[in-house]
Write an enzyme that holds these catalytic residues in place. Structure first.
Site, short mmCIF file in Angstrom:
data_model
loop_
_atom_site.label_atom_id
_atom_site.label_comp_id
_atom_site.label_asym_id
_atom_site.label_seq_id
_atom_site.Cartn_x
_atom_site.Cartn_y
_atom_site.Cartn_z
N LYS A 39 -8.59 10.63 10.22
CA LYS A 39 -9.51 9.79 10.98
C LYS A 39 -10.42 10.62 11.89
O LYS A 39 -10.14 11.80 12.15
CB LYS A 39 -8.71 8.79 11.81
CG LYS A 39 -7.92 7.77 10.97
CD LYS A 39 -7.25 6.72 11.87
CE LYS A 39 -6.48 5.70 11.06
NZ LYS A 39 -5.94 4.61 11.88
N TYR A 90 -10.60 -2.44 6.11
CA TYR A 90 -9.75 -3.14 7.08
C TYR A 90 -9.86 -4.67 6.95
O TYR A 90 -9.59 -5.39 7.92
CB TYR A 90 -10.10 -2.70 8.51
CG TYR A 90 -9.49 -1.35 8.88
CD1 TYR A 90 -8.16 -1.06 8.59
CD2 TYR A 90 -10.24 -0.38 9.54
CE1 TYR A 90 -7.59 0.17 8.92
CE2 TYR A 90 -9.68 0.86 9.87
CZ TYR A 90 -8.36 1.12 9.57
OH TYR A 90 -7.79 2.33 9.91
N PHE A 138 -8.88 -6.72 17.57
CA PHE A 138 -9.31 -5.33 17.64
C PHE A 138 -10.13 -4.89 16.42
O PHE A 138 -10.45 -3.72 16.27
CB PHE A 138 -8.09 -4.40 17.81
CG PHE A 138 -7.02 -4.59 16.76
CD1 PHE A 138 -7.10 -3.93 15.54
CD2 PHE A 138 -5.94 -5.42 17.00
CE1 PHE A 138 -6.12 -4.10 14.57
CE2 PHE A 138 -4.95 -5.59 16.02
CZ PHE A 138 -5.03 -4.92 14.81
N ARG A 157 4.02 7.63 3.95
CA ARG A 157 4.15 6.70 5.10
C ARG A 157 5.21 7.22 6.08
O ARG A 157 5.04 7.14 7.30
CB ARG A 157 4.51 5.29 4.63
CG ARG A 157 3.39 4.56 3.92
CD ARG A 157 2.32 4.02 4.83
NE ARG A 157 2.77 2.95 5.69
CZ ARG A 157 1.95 2.22 6.46
NH1 ARG A 157 0.64 2.45 6.45
NH2 ARG A 157 2.43 1.27 7.22
N THR A 190 2.80 3.08 13.54
CA THR A 190 1.38 2.87 13.88
C THR A 190 1.05 3.37 15.28
O THR A 190 0.02 4.03 15.49
CB THR A 190 1.05 1.36 13.77
OG1 THR A 190 1.40 0.91 12.46
CG2 THR A 190 -0.43 1.10 14.01
N ARG A 228 1.82 11.26 13.43
CA ARG A 228 1.42 10.49 14.61
C ARG A 228 2.30 10.84 15.80
O ARG A 228 1.84 10.91 16.94
CB ARG A 228 1.46 9.00 14.30
CG ARG A 228 0.34 8.56 13.36
CD ARG A 228 0.56 7.15 12.84
NE ARG A 228 -0.58 6.64 12.09
CZ ARG A 228 -0.54 5.52 11.38
NH1 ARG A 228 0.57 4.79 11.33
NH2 ARG A 228 -1.62 5.10 10.73
N ASN A 280 -4.75 7.11 15.99
CA ASN A 280 -3.46 7.56 15.46
C ASN A 280 -3.61 8.52 14.27
O ASN A 280 -2.76 8.59 13.40
CB ASN A 280 -2.55 6.37 15.16
CG ASN A 280 -3.14 5.45 14.10
OD1 ASN A 280 -4.20 5.73 13.56
ND2 ASN A 280 -2.46 4.37 13.79
N HIS A 311 -4.67 7.55 8.33
CA HIS A 311 -4.35 6.32 7.60
C HIS A 311 -3.59 6.71 6.34
O HIS A 311 -3.89 7.74 5.72
CB HIS A 311 -5.64 5.58 7.21
CG HIS A 311 -5.41 4.54 6.14
ND1 HIS A 311 -4.98 3.28 6.43
CD2 HIS A 311 -5.53 4.61 4.78
CE1 HIS A 311 -4.84 2.59 5.29
NE2 HIS A 311 -5.17 3.38 4.28
N GLU A 338 -7.33 1.44 -2.87
CA GLU A 338 -8.02 2.33 -1.93
C GLU A 338 -8.52 3.59 -2.63
O GLU A 338 -9.63 4.08 -2.34
CB GLU A 338 -7.09 2.68 -0.77
CG GLU A 338 -6.81 1.45 0.10
CD GLU A 338 -5.84 1.72 1.26
OE1 GLU A 338 -5.27 2.82 1.35
OE2 GLU A 338 -5.66 0.80 2.08
P1 TYD Z 1 -2.17 -1.39 10.45
O1 TYD Z 1 -2.61 -1.50 9.03
O2 TYD Z 1 -1.40 -2.52 11.05
O3 TYD Z 1 -1.28 -0.05 10.71
P2 TYD Z 1 -1.06 1.29 9.84
O4 TYD Z 1 -2.31 2.15 9.99
O5 TYD Z 1 0.14 1.95 10.48
O6 TYD Z 1 -0.81 0.88 8.41
O7 TYD Z 1 -3.46 -1.18 11.37
C1 TYD Z 1 -4.54 -0.41 10.94
C2 TYD Z 1 -5.08 0.38 12.10
O8 TYD Z 1 -5.58 -0.49 13.10
C3 TYD Z 1 -4.02 1.23 12.82
O9 TYD Z 1 -3.80 2.47 12.17
C4 TYD Z 1 -4.61 1.37 14.18
C5 TYD Z 1 -5.39 0.07 14.39
N1 TYD Z 1 -4.68 -0.89 15.25
C6 TYD Z 1 -5.11 -1.09 16.56
O10 TYD Z 1 -6.08 -0.45 17.03
N2 TYD Z 1 -4.44 -2.00 17.36
C7 TYD Z 1 -3.37 -2.70 16.89
O11 TYD Z 1 -2.80 -3.52 17.66
C8 TYD Z 1 -2.93 -2.51 15.55
C9 TYD Z 1 -1.74 -3.25 14.99
C10 TYD Z 1 -3.62 -1.57 14.75
#
Ligand code: TYD
Length: 153
Positions: free
Chosen positions: A9, A49, A57, A85, A91, A102, A112, A115, A126
């Site tokens: 990212k 997304y 958010f 993963r 996350t 992370r 974080n 992805h 993807e």
């Molecule tokens: P998500 O797909 O839930 O998590 P992951 O990346 O672990 O599969 O969310 C996508 C991205 O959205 C996540 O990496 C960071 C962001 N995010 C926020 O900014 N706030 C939040 O509350 C959540 C759940 C995710």
């Protein structure tokens, strides 16, 4: 062999962590099958997304993903989706275990670092989104016999 997608990212690109993050996956034994730098557009980040479009958010994370270019990378290995993963961690960077990407490099939920596709179905979707067929390479990975037992691949 399974393929999955990671995206390094903007925060990791800006902090000079591209090599550091990528090397975690390489050292684990995952094979890089495709890699490039791209910049998300409003359209491509909304698609990526889409499952979060109802979240408060949504606009914030879309902006954050477009703020600088990112690295998209295809990784291949046995159970690659699950393995990657696990390496990425939870996350929320503050909750992610030490030793995960992370857990070691992030203090944030949004910022974080990386992805990773969360299922084999989303990996396929993807990878198709970010790579054309000729940008993904099937090539001999000659150390496979040192990464797996011969009944594992
Ligand atoms: P998500 O797909 O839930 O998590 P992951 O990346 O672990 O599969 O969310 C996508 C991205 O959205 C996540 O990496 C960071 C962001 N995010 C926020 O900014 N706030 C939040 O509350 C959540 C759940 C995710």
């Amino acid at each position: 062999m399974e393929k999955t997608l990671i995206i390094i990212k903007p925060g990791a690109v800006q902090r000079g962590l591209i090599g550091e993050v990528l090397s975690r996956f390489e050292k684990k034994g995952l094979q890089v099958c495709g890699i490039k730098m791209i910049r998300f557009t409003e359209e491509s980040v909304s698609e990526h997304y889409a499952h979060l479009s109802q979240k408060p958010f949504f606009n914030r994370i879309k902006r954050a993903m477009m703020i600088s270019p990112v690295i998209v990378c295809c990784l291949q290995g046995v159970d690659a989706v699950r393995v990657v993963r696990h390496l990425v961690g939870a996350t929320n960077g503050r909750e992610a275990l030490p030793g995960t990407v992370r857990g070691d490099f992030s203090m944030s939920v949004q910022e974080n670092i990386v992805h990773a596709s969360d299922s084999t179905d989303s990996a396929e979707t993807e990878l198709t989104r970010f790579f054309s067929p000729e940008e993904l390479f099937d090539y001999d990975f000659n150390n496979r016999g040192f990464i797996y037992a011969n009944n594992e691949f």
